[in-house]
Design a protein around this motif. Sequence first.
Motif, PDB file in Angstrom:
ATOM      1  N   MET A  80      -2.111  60.108 -70.707  1.00  0.00           N
ATOM      2  CA  MET A  80      -0.973  60.600 -71.494  1.00  0.00           C
ATOM      3  C   MET A  80      -0.053  61.466 -70.656  1.00  0.00           C
ATOM      4  N   GLY A  81      -0.169  61.321 -69.340  1.00  0.00           N
ATOM      5  CA  GLY A  81       0.683  62.105 -68.453  1.00  0.00           C
ATOM      6  C   GLY A  81      -0.113  63.055 -67.591  1.00  0.00           C
ATOM      7  N   PHE A 209      -2.470  62.665 -53.849  1.00  0.00           N
ATOM      8  CA  PHE A 209      -1.892  61.338 -54.091  1.00  0.00           C
ATOM      9  C   PHE A 209      -0.817  61.482 -55.158  1.00  0.00           C
ATOM     10  N   THR A 210       0.268  60.713 -54.998  1.00  0.00           N
ATOM     11  CA  THR A 210       1.256  60.705 -56.075  1.00  0.00           C
ATOM     12  C   THR A 210       0.722  59.815 -57.201  1.00  0.00           C
ATOM     13  N   ARG A 211       1.355  59.934 -58.372  1.00  0.00           N
ATOM     14  CA  ARG A 211       0.903  59.197 -59.548  1.00  0.00           C
ATOM     15  C   ARG A 211       0.851  57.701 -59.281  1.00  0.00           C
ATOM     16  N   SER A 214       3.831  55.578 -61.649  1.00  0.00           N
ATOM     17  CA  SER A 214       5.247  55.934 -61.723  1.00  0.00           C
ATOM     18  C   SER A 214       6.186  54.754 -61.513  1.00  0.00           C
ATOM     19  N   ALA A 215       5.783  53.755 -60.742  1.00  0.00           N
ATOM     20  CA  ALA A 215       6.697  52.628 -60.557  1.00  0.00           C
ATOM     21  C   ALA A 215       7.006  51.977 -61.905  1.00  0.00           C
ATOM     22  N   LYS A 217       6.833  53.501 -64.748  1.00  0.00           N
ATOM     23  CA  LYS A 217       7.512  54.450 -65.630  1.00  0.00           C
ATOM     24  C   LYS A 217       8.978  54.679 -65.257  1.00  0.00           C
ATOM     25  N   VAL A 218       9.346  54.499 -63.992  1.00  0.00           N
ATOM     26  CA  VAL A 218      10.759  54.694 -63.641  1.00  0.00           C
ATOM     27  C   VAL A 218      11.597  53.436 -63.841  1.00  0.00           C
ATOM     28  N   THR A 219      10.948  52.316 -64.122  1.00  0.00           N
ATOM     29  CA  THR A 219      11.709  51.079 -64.298  1.00  0.00           C
ATOM     30  C   THR A 219      11.763  50.641 -65.768  1.00  0.00           C
ATOM     31  N   GLY A 220      11.085  51.394 -66.633  1.00  0.00           N
ATOM     32  CA  GLY A 220      11.082  51.026 -68.048  1.00  0.00           C
ATOM     33  C   GLY A 220      10.058  49.962 -68.375  1.00  0.00           C
ATOM     34  N   ALA A 222       6.721  50.349 -68.191  1.00  0.00           N
ATOM     35  CA  ALA A 222       5.523  50.940 -68.810  1.00  0.00           C
ATOM     36  C   ALA A 222       5.609  50.763 -70.320  1.00  0.00           C
TER      37      ALA A 222
ATOM     38  N   ASP B  96       7.030  62.773 -57.739  1.00  0.00           N
ATOM     39  CA  ASP B  96       6.166  62.861 -58.913  1.00  0.00           C
ATOM     40  C   ASP B  96       6.901  63.568 -60.055  1.00  0.00           C
ATOM     41  N   GLN B  99       5.408  62.856 -65.856  1.00  0.00           N
ATOM     42  CA  GLN B  99       3.996  62.868 -66.237  1.00  0.00           C
ATOM     43  C   GLN B  99       3.782  61.725 -67.221  1.00  0.00           C
ATOM     44  N   CYS B 100       4.021  61.990 -68.518  1.00  0.00           N
ATOM     45  CA  CYS B 100       3.815  60.898 -69.467  1.00  0.00           C
ATOM     46  C   CYS B 100       4.863  59.809 -69.283  1.00  0.00           C
TER      47      CYS B 100
END
Lengths: 718, 160
Positions: A80-81, A209-211, A214-215, A217-220, A222, B96, B99-100
């Motif tokens: 959940m983040g 380590f980075t998340r 995220s790839a 989540k930044v492209t929509g 997810a 980073d 988060q969610c």
Amino acid sequence: MNDNELLNLDFTDIKIDPNLSRRELLKTIGGGIIIFFCVGDSSVLEAQRRGGRGYPDDFNTYLKIGPDGRIACYTGKIEMGQGIITSLGQMLADEVDVSLESVDMVMGDTSVCPWDMGTFGSMSTRFFGPPLRAAGAEARRVLLELAAEQLKVPQDRLVAENGVIYDKEQKDKRVTYGDLAKGKTIARRAKEKPSLKSPSEFKVMNKSFTRRDSAEKVTGKAKYAGDIRLPGMLYAKLLRPPAHGAKLKNVDTAAAEKIEGVTVVHEDDLVAVLHKNPDQAAEALSKVTAEFDPSPLKVDDQTIFDHLLKNAGNSNVGAHGGNLEEGQKQAEIIVEQTYLDGYKAHAAMETHTALAQVEGNKVTVWISTQTPFPAKDQIAKALSFDADNVRVITPFVGGGFGGKSAGQQAIEAAKLSKATGKPVQVCWSREEEFFYDTFRPAAVVKIKSGLTKEGKAVLWDYNVYYAGERGAPQFYDIPHHRTTSVGGGFGGGASPHPFATGAWRAPGNNTNCFARESQIDIMAAKAKMDPIEFRLKNLKDERAIRVLKAAAEKFDWKPAPSPSGRGLGVAVGTDSDTFVAQIAEVQVDKRTGRVQVKRVLCAQDMGLVINPEGATIQVEGCITMGLGYTLTEDIHFKGGMILDRNFDTYELPRFSSLPKIETVLLDLKNEPAHGGGEPAIIIVGAVVANAIHDATGARLLQLPLTPERVRKAITAIA
Amino acid sequence: MAETIAFTLNDKPVSVTTDGQRPLLWVLRTDFSLTGTKFGCGQAQCGACTVLVDNKAVRSCVYPVRNAGGREVRTIEGLSQNGDLHPLQKAFVEHDALQCGFCTPGMILTAYSLLQQNPQPTREEIIQGMDHNLCRCGAHTRIIDAIQSAATALKGGTSR
Ligand code: FES
Ligand code: FES
């Protein structure tokens, strides 16, 4: 607690779970090497039993090494983040000896994941982590055995590295994990306690380590629960009462029914309007007219504290020692204060959402939830379905903070899907979210404490009402002390709260820390001592001392009694076995009472840090979120009516609220990993209140520290 | 009343026949199944639903789809080109800055619009420009850093 205790697990007695037999499971997840792992009964794991049920005693962790060499970890935990998609993966990768990229996390799908009571309480790393690591170590052992057979090399000559096993004397004799798993279906259960890697052997753990998500989540790309699309699905909007406690008298849905494409469902108190577009469902709902009996509730956000105290039942005595009367005699200075804290909303950016698809006597539900398995049981009960026929899938969750533990929206969606025969999505509006949130409970803390003129604390009589016990026991060296608690942190049927309450990031601890650390600060000021010096003089807990000293050193603290006019505050706390100390700097506009937090330094002792980058992000998130309950957030209500319905009046922290945040993680690799998702939020209220006192000499006793309250407190001392 | 509205969506011409008053947010999410644009409040309070209309950030939860007629609409799905992440997306990943991830599409598109108007914003200007986008997880400091480094990358002419 140490690693060995955590690993005192039952490896032998594996029974087949009737709901998810291993044979069935093997069919679902396909071939490869599968390691089942069982967490047995141990004192530490009792902590897991808060939900009234422990881990099942057949298996609860398992992983699969596939013919492609990828390692899949199946867990009922959800993302959940908070970043466990990365940190749990790191733990597994290190023990199996593969890179983090080769680990896939399969989370929160009740059809393939083993039972788990939910993701909360900063427990994933602490309690799920050690068995996961052990399962990883066991997998590595099985692979070595297989490799020895296949390569015809004794095991002690083999080295496992990055998904490959080779003969150290003849390096071209090698085989990949994927090749070992190819064409096989081997199900193994751990029989004895495997040995875990020591910190000096870590290659993936304790590194940043980075998340991993995220790839997407930044492209929509997810997918969250509201993003799942099924053919023929309908969106539902439900009729809601204007206030808690208001009963539906009559309803007229005729006008809504006339609208093209609208379906109306009316079953008992459930009145819903459905349409293939959510906005048009909402539009149609506005055509429904209904009459409600007025709510019998009378209490409001002003009278709530008296109301709670009046309805307080018997108190539980918690930690105690010495004799309060004796402490009273020894005390030369007595400080008696009452601290107040109102209701807080979780206010995750994603509202409660679910999509349900009933097909015959089976249902699949995609839910934004922290508790997929309890939700599955709730849905089965609500539909009178066999629990085996309920599948809960948890896509990405858009923030939880303890607020996504109740399954109301999923039950609504499931009932409506059953009634209409279509897949149905329920996505709460922000107003519904504020109405049905399980708020952090309003609470009162009364403290009477005493000290000598030399600044030695001798008396501590601590009574908390409705915040619960988490964080209530003090950890100072006070000979005569007692902690009592009335009314748990969560509302039940007989609770005097006018609406539902529940766990809110580090439940109770924020309120308890605000009270305790404010009181300690008052005592330091009475003794005319520097607040850090006073704390160190009265602490005996070594971890608390260590973390406080680390914060002071990094901040370059110059001792001075408060109020020094500098606007510097300090606070210490503990949560989920982690210790935190913070120092904050504030600027107070004495005319308006407006507070700007300029800088917060947080030192944290969380034992072994699996992912330092992830842990730092959690600290930053905690401090930022904490500024909300500290400065602005409070639920306004009148009777059963919630007056805050959106972010215009319920003010979350913003970019302009940001202080400079510095995080210091103590390097303690050889200790077990403690919780990281909650600790840093617990003392934000206290540290800011103490800094305001240092700036102005005014003492704030009620959260949030709104401009009005700050102004009043300043006027009171002028 | 149903009407036909034609616009450009992520570089492709599209049209939709629907009630022109409907919020663009729900048309994108349902009629076009573009679910990267999020619902957070429905009242222009949070920024989760931010999309670009003619390269300017708008809150699609209160933007009637009719107003998009003849314009260029871009959602988070249309920001990367030929599989290459936009420098802002890259910077969010590297820092980073999420988060969610629920606020993230709105944050990135608001930042895009900000950088269009002010390619080299100061930290203060970023805070001002982003202040009406909410993030409950508290990714704020990293979002600011990400926007700053994307601004630098864009100045270097990395792409677009
Ligand atoms: S959903 Fe549009 S601003 Fe919040
Ligand atoms: S990352 Fe969760 S709301 Fe911003």
